[in-house]
Design a protein around this motif. Structure first.
Motif, PDB file in Angstrom:
ATOM      1  N   MET A 160       0.835  -1.169   0.000  1.00  0.00           N
ATOM      2  CA  MET A 160       0.000   0.000   0.000  1.00  0.00           C
ATOM      3  C   MET A 160       0.887   1.241   0.000  1.00  0.00           C
ATOM      4  SD  MET A 160      -3.272   0.892   2.380  1.00  0.00           S
ATOM      5  CE  MET A 160      -2.466   0.901   3.945  1.00  0.00           C
ATOM      6  N   SER A 161       0.493   2.248  -0.770  1.00  0.00           N
ATOM      7  CA  SER A 161       1.260   3.474  -0.923  1.00  0.00           C
ATOM      8  C   SER A 161       0.385   4.649  -0.522  1.00  0.00           C
ATOM      9  CB  SER A 161       1.688   3.594  -2.387  1.00  0.00           C
ATOM     10  OG  SER A 161       2.100   4.885  -2.671  1.00  0.00           O
ATOM     11  N   ASP A 162       0.918   5.548   0.298  1.00  0.00           N
ATOM     12  CA  ASP A 162       0.168   6.740   0.667  1.00  0.00           C
ATOM     13  C   ASP A 162       0.294   7.759  -0.447  1.00  0.00           C
ATOM     14  OD1 ASP A 162      -0.632   5.686   3.056  1.00  0.00           O
ATOM     15  OD2 ASP A 162       0.985   6.590   4.205  1.00  0.00           O
ATOM     16  N   VAL A 163      -0.836   8.192  -0.979  1.00  0.00           N
ATOM     17  CA  VAL A 163      -0.853   9.166  -2.056  1.00  0.00           C
ATOM     18  C   VAL A 163      -1.744  10.320  -1.627  1.00  0.00           C
ATOM     19  CG1 VAL A 163      -1.508   9.595  -4.445  1.00  0.00           C
ATOM     20  CG2 VAL A 163      -0.496   7.403  -3.821  1.00  0.00           C
ATOM     21  N   ARG A 164      -1.280  11.518  -1.892  1.00  0.00           N
ATOM     22  CA  ARG A 164      -2.078  12.717  -1.634  1.00  0.00           C
ATOM     23  C   ARG A 164      -2.155  13.485  -2.945  1.00  0.00           C
ATOM     24  NH1 ARG A 164       0.431  15.652   2.821  1.00  0.00           N
ATOM     25  NH2 ARG A 164      -0.953  14.375   4.082  1.00  0.00           N
ATOM     26  N   HIS A 165      -3.363  13.826  -3.336  1.00  0.00           N
ATOM     27  CA  HIS A 165      -3.573  14.637  -4.531  1.00  0.00           C
ATOM     28  C   HIS A 165      -3.903  16.052  -4.084  1.00  0.00           C
ATOM     29  CE1 HIS A 165      -3.705  10.999  -6.957  1.00  0.00           C
ATOM     30  NE2 HIS A 165      -4.550  10.504  -6.075  1.00  0.00           N
ATOM     31  N   VAL A 166      -3.259  17.021  -4.706  1.00  0.00           N
ATOM     32  CA  VAL A 166      -3.524  18.419  -4.411  1.00  0.00           C
ATOM     33  C   VAL A 166      -4.065  19.049  -5.691  1.00  0.00           C
ATOM     34  CG1 VAL A 166      -2.557  20.631  -3.684  1.00  0.00           C
ATOM     35  CG2 VAL A 166      -1.705  18.492  -2.677  1.00  0.00           C
ATOM     36  N   LEU A 167      -5.309  19.478  -5.610  1.00  0.00           N
ATOM     37  CA  LEU A 167      -5.976  20.110  -6.747  1.00  0.00           C
ATOM     38  C   LEU A 167      -6.031  21.611  -6.485  1.00  0.00           C
ATOM     39  CD1 LEU A 167      -8.935  17.583  -7.018  1.00  0.00           C
ATOM     40  CD2 LEU A 167      -6.659  17.430  -8.051  1.00  0.00           C
ATOM     41  N   VAL A 168      -5.597  22.397  -7.447  1.00  0.00           N
ATOM     42  CA  VAL A 168      -5.522  23.847  -7.295  1.00  0.00           C
ATOM     43  C   VAL A 168      -6.666  24.470  -8.086  1.00  0.00           C
ATOM     44  CG1 VAL A 168      -4.073  25.887  -7.607  1.00  0.00           C
ATOM     45  CG2 VAL A 168      -3.005  23.657  -7.149  1.00  0.00           C
ATOM     46  N   LEU A 169      -7.458  25.307  -7.389  1.00  0.00           N
ATOM     47  CA  LEU A 169      -8.616  25.951  -8.003  1.00  0.00           C
ATOM     48  C   LEU A 169      -8.508  27.461  -7.869  1.00  0.00           C
ATOM     49  CD1 LEU A 169     -10.595  23.844  -9.115  1.00  0.00           C
ATOM     50  CD2 LEU A 169      -9.612  23.002  -7.028  1.00  0.00           C
ATOM     51  N   PRO A 170      -9.151  28.197  -8.773  1.00  0.00           N
ATOM     52  CA  PRO A 170      -9.012  29.648  -8.777  1.00  0.00           C
ATOM     53  C   PRO A 170      -9.775  30.365  -7.654  1.00  0.00           C
ATOM     54  CG  PRO A 170     -10.506  28.967 -10.513  1.00  0.00           C
ATOM     55  CD  PRO A 170      -9.918  27.716  -9.920  1.00  0.00           C
ATOM     56  N   ASP A 171     -10.811  29.741  -7.096  1.00  0.00           N
ATOM     57  CA  ASP A 171     -11.571  30.417  -6.045  1.00  0.00           C
ATOM     58  C   ASP A 171     -12.275  29.403  -5.147  1.00  0.00           C
ATOM     59  OD1 ASP A 171     -14.168  29.721  -7.238  1.00  0.00           O
ATOM     60  OD2 ASP A 171     -13.704  31.263  -8.727  1.00  0.00           O
ATOM     61  N   ARG A 172     -12.826  29.910  -4.065  1.00  0.00           N
ATOM     62  CA  ARG A 172     -13.449  29.035  -3.070  1.00  0.00           C
ATOM     63  C   ARG A 172     -14.660  28.303  -3.629  1.00  0.00           C
ATOM     64  NH1 ARG A 172     -14.166  29.868   3.181  1.00  0.00           N
ATOM     65  NH2 ARG A 172     -15.307  27.972   3.599  1.00  0.00           N
ATOM     66  N   ASP A 173     -15.488  28.996  -4.406  1.00  0.00           N
ATOM     67  CA  ASP A 173     -16.683  28.355  -4.960  1.00  0.00           C
ATOM     68  C   ASP A 173     -16.316  27.140  -5.799  1.00  0.00           C
ATOM     69  OD1 ASP A 173     -18.348  30.197  -3.719  1.00  0.00           O
ATOM     70  OD2 ASP A 173     -18.512  31.473  -5.505  1.00  0.00           O
ATOM     71  N   ALA A 174     -15.312  27.300  -6.648  1.00  0.00           N
ATOM     72  CA  ALA A 174     -14.869  26.179  -7.487  1.00  0.00           C
ATOM     73  C   ALA A 174     -14.333  25.051  -6.619  1.00  0.00           C
ATOM     74  CB  ALA A 174     -13.809  26.647  -8.483  1.00  0.00           C
ATOM     75  N   ALA A 175     -13.564  25.394  -5.591  1.00  0.00           N
ATOM     76  CA  ALA A 175     -12.998  24.371  -4.704  1.00  0.00           C
ATOM     77  C   ALA A 175     -14.108  23.600  -3.986  1.00  0.00           C
ATOM     78  CB  ALA A 175     -12.052  25.013  -3.700  1.00  0.00           C
ATOM     79  N   GLU A 176     -15.128  24.301  -3.515  1.00  0.00           N
ATOM     80  CA  GLU A 176     -16.241  23.633  -2.838  1.00  0.00           C
ATOM     81  C   GLU A 176     -16.992  22.716  -3.786  1.00  0.00           C
ATOM     82  OE1 GLU A 176     -18.377  26.906  -1.111  1.00  0.00           O
ATOM     83  OE2 GLU A 176     -17.117  26.898   0.689  1.00  0.00           O
ATOM     84  N   GLU A 177     -17.209  23.169  -5.030  1.00  0.00           N
ATOM     85  CA  GLU A 177     -17.884  22.324  -6.027  1.00  0.00           C
ATOM     86  C   GLU A 177     -17.068  21.077  -6.320  1.00  0.00           C
ATOM     87  OE1 GLU A 177     -19.370  24.168  -9.606  1.00  0.00           O
ATOM     88  OE2 GLU A 177     -19.625  26.055  -8.519  1.00  0.00           O
ATOM     89  N   VAL A 178     -15.766  21.246  -6.496  1.00  0.00           N
ATOM     90  CA  VAL A 178     -14.891  20.103  -6.776  1.00  0.00           C
ATOM     91  C   VAL A 178     -14.921  19.112  -5.617  1.00  0.00           C
ATOM     92  CG1 VAL A 178     -12.460  19.420  -7.002  1.00  0.00           C
ATOM     93  CG2 VAL A 178     -13.386  21.233  -8.439  1.00  0.00           C
ATOM     94  N   ALA A 179     -14.848  19.618  -4.398  1.00  0.00           N
ATOM     95  CA  ALA A 179     -14.864  18.729  -3.228  1.00  0.00           C
ATOM     96  C   ALA A 179     -16.150  17.903  -3.183  1.00  0.00           C
ATOM     97  CB  ALA A 179     -14.698  19.548  -1.949  1.00  0.00           C
ATOM     98  N   ARG A 180     -17.282  18.532  -3.485  1.00  0.00           N
ATOM     99  CA  ARG A 180     -18.560  17.800  -3.500  1.00  0.00           C
ATOM    100  C   ARG A 180     -18.599  16.784  -4.638  1.00  0.00           C
ATOM    101  NH1 ARG A 180     -20.773  22.802  -2.068  1.00  0.00           N
ATOM    102  NH2 ARG A 180     -21.120  23.339  -4.242  1.00  0.00           N
ATOM    103  N   ALA A 181     -18.159  17.200  -5.811  1.00  0.00           N
ATOM    104  CA  ALA A 181     -18.242  16.344  -6.992  1.00  0.00           C
ATOM    105  C   ALA A 181     -17.254  15.183  -6.965  1.00  0.00           C
ATOM    106  CB  ALA A 181     -18.023  17.182  -8.257  1.00  0.00           C
ATOM    107  N   LEU A 182     -16.170  15.324  -6.219  1.00  0.00           N
ATOM    108  CA  LEU A 182     -15.169  14.256  -6.148  1.00  0.00           C
ATOM    109  C   LEU A 182     -15.775  12.939  -5.671  1.00  0.00           C
ATOM    110  CD1 LEU A 182     -11.955  15.914  -4.740  1.00  0.00           C
ATOM    111  CD2 LEU A 182     -12.098  14.500  -6.779  1.00  0.00           C
ATOM    112  N   GLY A 183     -16.613  13.018  -4.650  1.00  0.00           N
ATOM    113  CA  GLY A 183     -17.224  11.808  -4.111  1.00  0.00           C
ATOM    114  C   GLY A 183     -18.095  11.095  -5.118  1.00  0.00           C
TER     115      GLY A 183
END
Length: 82
Positions: free
Chosen positions: A1-24
């Motif tokens: 097993m390998s620990d992996v962390r993905h860091v996604l960079v977004l231009p603003d908070r609204d986009a980041a919140e949408e991405v976080a919801r849509a990821l699931g």
């Protein structure tokens, strides 16, 4: 097993919140809730001059990096390369 962390960079908070919801919905392999982190640009005090990061822990390395790249691009974002 390998620990992996993905860091996604977004231009603003609204986009980041949408991405976080849509990821699931899009990537069911995400083990934990994504974390939102404000990343102020160097030397900038204005809240408008900030990027937002969505940090996703992927301990079993189930999430495909290329699929994440394409996914986050829909919000004018990108995935930081490890």
């Amino acid at each position: 097993m390998s620990d992996v962390r993905h860091v996604l960079v977004l231009p603003d908070r609204d986009a980041a919140e949408e991405v976080a919801r849509a990821l699931g919905e899009r990537f069911l392999g995400a083990a934990e809730e994504p974390r939102l982190v404000r990343d102020a640009l160097a030397g900038e005090d204005d809240a408008e001059d900030a990027q937002w990061l969505v940090v996703v822990e992927d301990p079993e390395a189930r999430m495909d990096a290329e699929a994440l790249d394409a996914f986050v691009a829909d919000w004018d974002g990108w995935r930081e390369a490890p």
